[in-house]
Design a protein around this motif. Structure first.
Motif, PDB file in Angstrom:
ATOM      1  N   LYS A 145       0.843  -1.193   0.000  1.00 35.80           N
ATOM      2  CA  LYS A 145       0.000   0.000   0.000  1.00 35.80           C
ATOM      3  C   LYS A 145       0.883   1.249   0.000  1.00 35.80           C
ATOM      4  N   CYS A 231     -13.036   0.919 -11.876  1.00 32.60           N
ATOM      5  CA  CYS A 231     -13.498  -0.148 -11.002  1.00 32.60           C
ATOM      6  C   CYS A 231     -14.977  -0.452 -11.239  1.00 32.60           C
ATOM      7  N   LYS A 235     -15.620  -5.193  -8.104  1.00 32.12           N
ATOM      8  CA  LYS A 235     -14.171  -5.055  -7.956  1.00 32.12           C
ATOM      9  C   LYS A 235     -13.833  -3.589  -7.672  1.00 32.12           C
ATOM     10  N   ASN A 238      -8.189  -0.283  -6.469  1.00 34.35           N
ATOM     11  CA  ASN A 238      -7.015  -0.578  -5.639  1.00 34.35           C
ATOM     12  C   ASN A 238      -5.859   0.381  -5.913  1.00 34.35           C
ATOM     13  N   THR A 278      -0.937   2.859  -5.050  1.00 33.41           N
ATOM     14  CA  THR A 278      -1.772   1.774  -4.536  1.00 33.41           C
ATOM     15  C   THR A 278      -2.515   2.193  -3.272  1.00 33.41           C
ATOM     16  N   ARG A 280      -4.084  -0.191  -1.428  1.00 28.05           N
ATOM     17  CA  ARG A 280      -3.944  -1.347  -0.537  1.00 28.05           C
ATOM     18  C   ARG A 280      -2.828  -2.223  -1.077  1.00 28.05           C
ATOM     19  N   ILE A 282      -1.244  -5.144  -3.093  1.00 24.53           N
ATOM     20  CA  ILE A 282      -1.691  -5.812  -4.318  1.00 24.53           C
ATOM     21  C   ILE A 282      -0.765  -6.996  -4.592  1.00 24.53           C
ATOM     22  N   GLU A 286      -3.183  -9.767  -9.782  1.00 25.78           N
ATOM     23  CA  GLU A 286      -4.318  -8.851  -9.655  1.00 25.78           C
ATOM     24  C   GLU A 286      -4.277  -7.772 -10.731  1.00 25.78           C
ATOM     25  N   SER A 290      -8.969   1.587 -10.958  1.00 24.20           N
ATOM     26  CA  SER A 290      -9.034   2.924 -10.377  1.00 24.20           C
ATOM     27  C   SER A 290     -10.477   3.397 -10.349  1.00 24.20           C
TER      28      SER A 290
END
Length: 297
Positions: A145, A231, A235, A238, A278, A280, A282, A286, A290
């Motif tokens: 992150k 996003c 989902k 991230n 980021t 979180r 990742i 993955e 955005s």
């Protein structure tokens, strides 16, 4: 007819997020999804210094990896040559210790340089979202992150500069908070404009920007941010966009890796870049996602 209507609906669902009139009409109704930042906000996930240091780190690694092809630049900058020769010597000694041999410097791909430097690599591939086309994935490593993971390439337009014809049917135009636009389209007129501006600004052997992001093999492996998809409900995002102005003291020999260029060369101001950070941790495999118009304060 039904198939055509379904295709138009899917196309509009993807395009509307970058369509300014749609944003204006829906400003009140969908306030939380817009790229709106209060005056008190600085719109920073990480500091500008962290962005600057990360770019320097990866660009220096790319420069050293490509050292044998930098002769024209190094001949004009002897002090820079001495600095990188010293860095290269340290790197070679470390490589010899790790590999237990005395082979010459290995040349890695840009993706390998990214992994060796920042601990991850990313690439473009078919998106996991339905009808989203190309997306960007973490192909190797782990991304913590608060990490700069990508850059949004393209021509930078200031307010009132001509972008009408480039914008027609173009879903890759990113609007900054202050109205600056970045055209990240790698095809058609947008492609021609970027290349023209790059050749205009080149100073002898010194390239002020990178045009390899227009190809399938960018020399700056971070320059794929225009393909990061929006996003979905299933989902969530991230990564988040963050604006960054390149300072005037940015090393001239490393500007060849910057995937942005200004449309008007006669304006004295810092180059605007947009990076993706980021939100979180990742993991490998993955997809980067955005929210085109949300700023995390």
């Amino acid at each position: 007819a039904a198939a055509m209507l379904r295709w138009l609906r899917q196309w509009w669902d993807r395009y509307k997020y970058r369509f300014v009139p749609w944003l204006a009409i829906n400003l009140r109704r969908k306030h939380r999804t817009l790229r709106y930042v209060p005056k008190s906000s600085q719109d920073k996930i990480i500091s500008d210094q962290d962005v600057f240091e990360t770019l320097l780190k990866i660009f220096k690694a790319l420069f050293i990896n490509d050292f044998s092809r930098q002769a024209h630049i190094l001949a004009l900058l002897p002090e820079v040559r001495c600095k990188y020769v010293a860095l290269l010597t340290v790197e070679q000694k470390q490589s010899e210790v790790n590999s237990c041999n005395h082979q010459s410097q290995s040349v890695f791909s840009p993706e390998e340089v990214l992994f060796n430097t920042l601990g991850f690599s990313i690439t473009r591939d078919r998106s996991s979202l339905v009808s989203a086309g190309t997306g960007v994935f973490v192909t190797k490593g782990f991304v913590p992150k608060g990490t700069l993971i990508s850059m949004y390439p393209g021509t930078v337009y200031r307010k009132h500069e001509p972008i009408f014809f480039q914008s027609i049917g173009n879903p890759f135009i990113f609007r900054c908070i202050d109205g600056i636009l970045i055209d990240g389209n790698d095809k058609g007129l947008s492609r021609s404009v970027y290349r023209s501006c790059r050749r205009r600004d080149q100073l002898g052997p010194f390239q002020m920007s990178d045009e390899s992001w227009l190809t399938s093999a960018p020399q700056n492996p971070l320059a794929v941010g225009q393909y990061v998809n929006n996003c979905s409900h299933e989902k969530p995002a991230n990564v988040c966009y963050q604006e960054f102005d390149v300072p005037g003291y940015f090393p001239v020999e490393l500007k060849q890796y910057l995937p942005n260029i200004v449309y008007s060369h006669d304006i004295e101001s810092q180059l605007r870049c947009v990076v993706l950070v980021t939100l979180r941790d990742i993991k490998q495999g993955e997809e980067l996602l955005s929210n085109y118009y949300t700023v995390v304060n």
